[in-house]
Design a protein around this motif. Structure first.
Motif, short mmCIF file in Angstrom:
data_model
loop_
_atom_site.label_atom_id
_atom_site.label_comp_id
_atom_site.label_asym_id
_atom_site.label_seq_id
_atom_site.Cartn_x
_atom_site.Cartn_y
_atom_site.Cartn_z
N TYR B 342 -9.24 1.71 13.51
CA TYR B 342 -8.94 0.96 12.80
C TYR B 342 -7.12 1.58 12.53
N ASN B 345 -5.64 -0.16 15.52
CA ASN B 345 -5.16 -1.76 14.73
C ASN B 345 -4.31 -1.90 14.33
N SER B 346 -4.40 -0.90 13.14
CA SER B 346 -2.94 -1.37 11.97
C SER B 346 -1.46 -0.54 12.32
N SER B 368 3.54 -0.37 7.22
CA SER B 368 2.21 0.04 5.70
C SER B 368 1.51 -0.36 6.73
N GLY B 369 0.11 0.34 6.68
CA GLY B 369 -1.32 0.39 7.35
C GLY B 369 -2.08 1.13 6.64
N ILE B 370 -3.61 0.87 6.99
CA ILE B 370 -5.00 1.46 6.72
C ILE B 370 -5.80 2.10 7.54
N ASN B 371 -6.40 2.24 7.11
CA ASN B 371 -7.83 3.29 8.20
C ASN B 371 -8.74 3.03 7.84
N VAL B 372 -9.96 2.36 8.09
CA VAL B 372 -11.39 2.26 7.17
C VAL B 372 -12.23 2.32 7.70
N TYR B 374 -16.69 3.46 8.96
CA TYR B 374 -17.84 3.56 8.36
C TYR B 374 -18.59 4.48 9.25
N SER B 384 -18.86 5.66 4.33
CA SER B 384 -17.14 4.79 4.29
C SER B 384 -16.18 6.34 4.28
N ALA B 386 -11.31 4.75 3.11
CA ALA B 386 -10.42 3.88 3.38
C ALA B 386 -9.45 5.10 2.78
N GLN B 387 -8.33 3.85 3.40
CA GLN B 387 -7.18 5.15 3.45
C GLN B 387 -6.32 3.94 3.41
N VAL B 388 -4.62 4.19 2.60
CA VAL B 388 -3.63 3.86 2.85
C VAL B 388 -2.21 4.46 2.89
N ALA B 400 -3.25 6.32 -0.78
CA ALA B 400 -4.82 6.33 -1.40
C ALA B 400 -5.39 6.99 0.05
#
Lengths: 192, 431
Positions: B342, B345-346, B368-372, B374, B384, B386-388, B400
């Motif tokens: 992820y 990808n981000s 600005s990106g994310i990691n999710v 599982y 999971s 979940a991170q921003v 977060a």
């Protein structure tokens, strides 16, 4: 940043290596692209438990994100992710996804349930869920073509009380049987 | 000019030797694959990062030509390969994508070739099929292994002690070894110090292999040897899963950095003082950026990871070359983005946007990106993280980060969401 400085940087080739200092704040695209890893490119979901965000109304997305952040709406990762964003970020992503084209899906649905669901939708839900659930308006989400497993998971959350129904919806849903609700979801899943 | 593959490789090999550490083959002698007319971005590597970078450059600006170079016709996902290894899925179909639709839908030009060198001054990529000119290059090389840090590790070791840390044949090998092991056997997983690809991956693997043994070979046991002193990812969740489900057949031992492998004696050892014998040994060696990043001089002083700018992902070693995904060392404030699918990808999207901005002479845009991620803990429950992440003071910082509740109350739902995660992210990469 002044244009003068940018021009100088370009001319000397310094721009590339001072990009960090020079960058503009994240755009709506920048914020929203990151969501696609789970919700699909431009918010068109291919995953059966994940909703499509494409063409949702701006209000519906902002409302959902705020409720995820406060914990009012139950979630797995969404509440945790929402905490990383500001109201302005919510506004930006909601604007982005509201502008994307409706994402039709092809999925296995029960024809008899679809027929029954269509009549139920017309009689009970059509005043808010416009155009057979294809149009999102105000805080009403786009229901059409959402994956059946996603719709069923959300209905389970509503039925258990974990997710709170809007008053108008609660009134309409109360008299409906479990079979009626199942038929409704099959109908929405079938609409393209 | 025409040149058959073998003699071309010889020339490249000779050139690489002559050019030394810079790894520049004799590009003057190689045929140009596709003459460049307009502006062109070349993407090296068609995994979690490369596919997305290629697609998003085209989505953002159709006037830019995008050529993606990848050595394989298909890509097999590492995320979810533990399901296959542990016998929870029967084949790798759900993990496998091709590139035809990505190419057709977005006009990404595919070149199936092995990249042998990069010439940053001439802005050329050298492959075993010929050279390609670029205006900007995006390298998404994934990881390779620092096998030199394990005594006795040679070209054959991975065939006997599979790492299965690149999905495909290695996953099948480990799966087959587990299935043919006699009941009562010992399985060892050895995992390296951070940073490595997919922080929760070895722990997920331990849960799923323990689940396999518990179900199919109840007299067998599993030992996870962690080079790190303690669990480095989702600790409360994995330790709870181990003690709840696998306390009878699983043992976690921290601080065991494997320094020697003996495939003949079927053992791995720690600093020559402690040996661990196993019937199946899953030896995951320490890692660094993929070979091409090392060859092209994109790794930093640590000789392992590629330092990049936190906005454009442009290499701080070579202008015009951007690096994304597992291979990067991002300027970070606090815990860095994990080396995950992820994250790649981000990062690919941020990189694509800013590569397009740079080519168009426009201002770059902050990250600005994310990691999710599982991780399955059994055949029906997942957890999971979940991170921003956002840019702060020139560095990437999490705004977060949180993991699943430790009572596993969301376990079943997250198992279903995990499956959809895979479906969506692989669809995004391949269509």
């Amino acid at each position: 940043m002044t244009m003068k400085w940018k021009g100088w940087a370009l001319a000397t080739g310094a721009l590339a290596f001072s990009a960090t200092a020079m960058a503009a704040p994240p755009s709506a695209e920048m914020i929203s692209f990151a969501c696609a890893g789970c919700h699909g490119t431009n918010g068109g979901s291919a995953g059966l438990t994940m909703p499509s965000l494409a063409s949702q109304s701006k209000t519906a997305i902002v409302d959902a994100m705020k409720k995820f952040k406060s914990g009012e709406r139950p979630s797995t990762v969404m509440g945790r992710l929402a905490k990383g964003y500001t109201d302005a970020d919510f506004d930006a992503m909601a604007t982005f996804f509201s502008k994307q084209k409706f994402h039709p899906t092809t999925q296995a649905v029960n024809a008899a349930k679809v027929k029954k669901g269509e009549a139920l939708q017309e009689a009970n839900c059509s005043r808010c869920h416009l155009e057979d659930g294809k149009e999102g308006k105000d805080d009403t989400p786009v229901m059409a073509s959402q994956w059946l497993p996603y719709l069923q998971m959300q209905m389970d959350l509503y039925q258990s009380g974990a997710r709170k129904m809007p008053e108008k919806m609660a009134e309409k849903v109360k008299p409906l049987s479990k079979e009626d609700l199942d038929a409704l979801l099959h109908f929405y899943a079938s609409v393209k | 000019m025409t040149l058959d593959r073998r003699s071309f490789l010889k020339l490249v090999g000779a050139g690489a030797g002559a050019a030394g550490a810079a790894g520049l083959p004799m590009i003057g002698m190689a045929a140009e694959l596709m003459p460049k007319s307009g502006r062109r971005v070349v993407v090296v590597g068609g995994g979690y990062g490369g596919t997305i970078a290629a697609k998003y450059v085209r989505m953002l600006d159709k006037s830019i030509e995008v050529v993606m170079i990848e050595r394989n016709k298909q890509f097999v996902s590492c995320p979810f390969s533990n399901f296959y290894i542990a016998g929870l899925t029967n084949d790798m179909n759900s993990l496998t994508i091709g590139y035809d639709k990505l190419a057709a839908n977005h006009g990404v030009k595919m070149v199936y070739a092995e990249v042998t060198g990069i010439d940053p001054a001439a802005k050329k990529v050298v492959t075993d099929q010929g050279t390609l000119d670029y205006d900007r290059l995006i390298v998404s090389p994934g990881i390779d292994f620092r096998t030199e840090e394990i005594e006795g590790y040679d070209a054959k070791t991975a065939e006997i002690f599979p790492h299965a840390w690149k999905a495909g044949a290695q996953s099948t090998l480990l799966r087959n070894q587990l299935q043919s092991m006699k009941d009562g056997g010992t399985v060892i997983i050895s995992m390296p110090l951070t940073p490595y690809r997919c922080p929760p991956g070895p722990y997920e693997r331990s849960c799923l292999i323990a689940h396999y043994l518990k179900t199919h070979k109840p007299k067998s046991k599993l030992i996870l040897l962690d080079a790190n002193p303690d669990v480095v990812s989702k600790k409360p969740l994995f330790t709870k899963a181990w003690s709840t489900y696998y306390k009878d057949n699983f043992q976690y031992i921290g601080g065991k950095k494997i320094t020697k492998a003996d495939t003949g004696a079927k053992l791995v050892s720690v600093e020559g003082i402690e040996d661990f014998k196993g019937d199946v040994i899953n030896l995951i060696p320490p890692q660094r950026a993929g070979d091409i990043a090392v060859k092209a001089g994109l790794v930093g002083d640590d000789k392992k990871w590629c330092p990049v700018d936190a906005v454009s992902f442009e290499s701080t070693k070579h202008k015009g070359i951007h690096v994304i995904g597992d291979a990067t060392a991002l300027p970070s404030d606090g815990p860095p983005m994990p080396k995950s699918g992820y994250s790649a990808n981000s990062q690919a999207k941020v990189c694509a946007m800013n590569v397009v901005n740079l080519l168009n002479g426009k201002e770059t845009i902050e990250f600005s990106g994310i990691n999710v991620c599982y991780s399955a803990i059994s055949d029906h429950e997942s957890v999971s993280i979940a991170q921003v992440f956002k840019l702060e003071g020139g560095k990437i910082k999490s705004s977060a980060t949180a993991i699943s509740p430790a009572d596993f109350s969301l376990g079943k739902a997250e198992h279903a969401y995990g499956e959809s995660w895979l479906k969506n992210i692989l669809t995004e990469m391949s269509t």
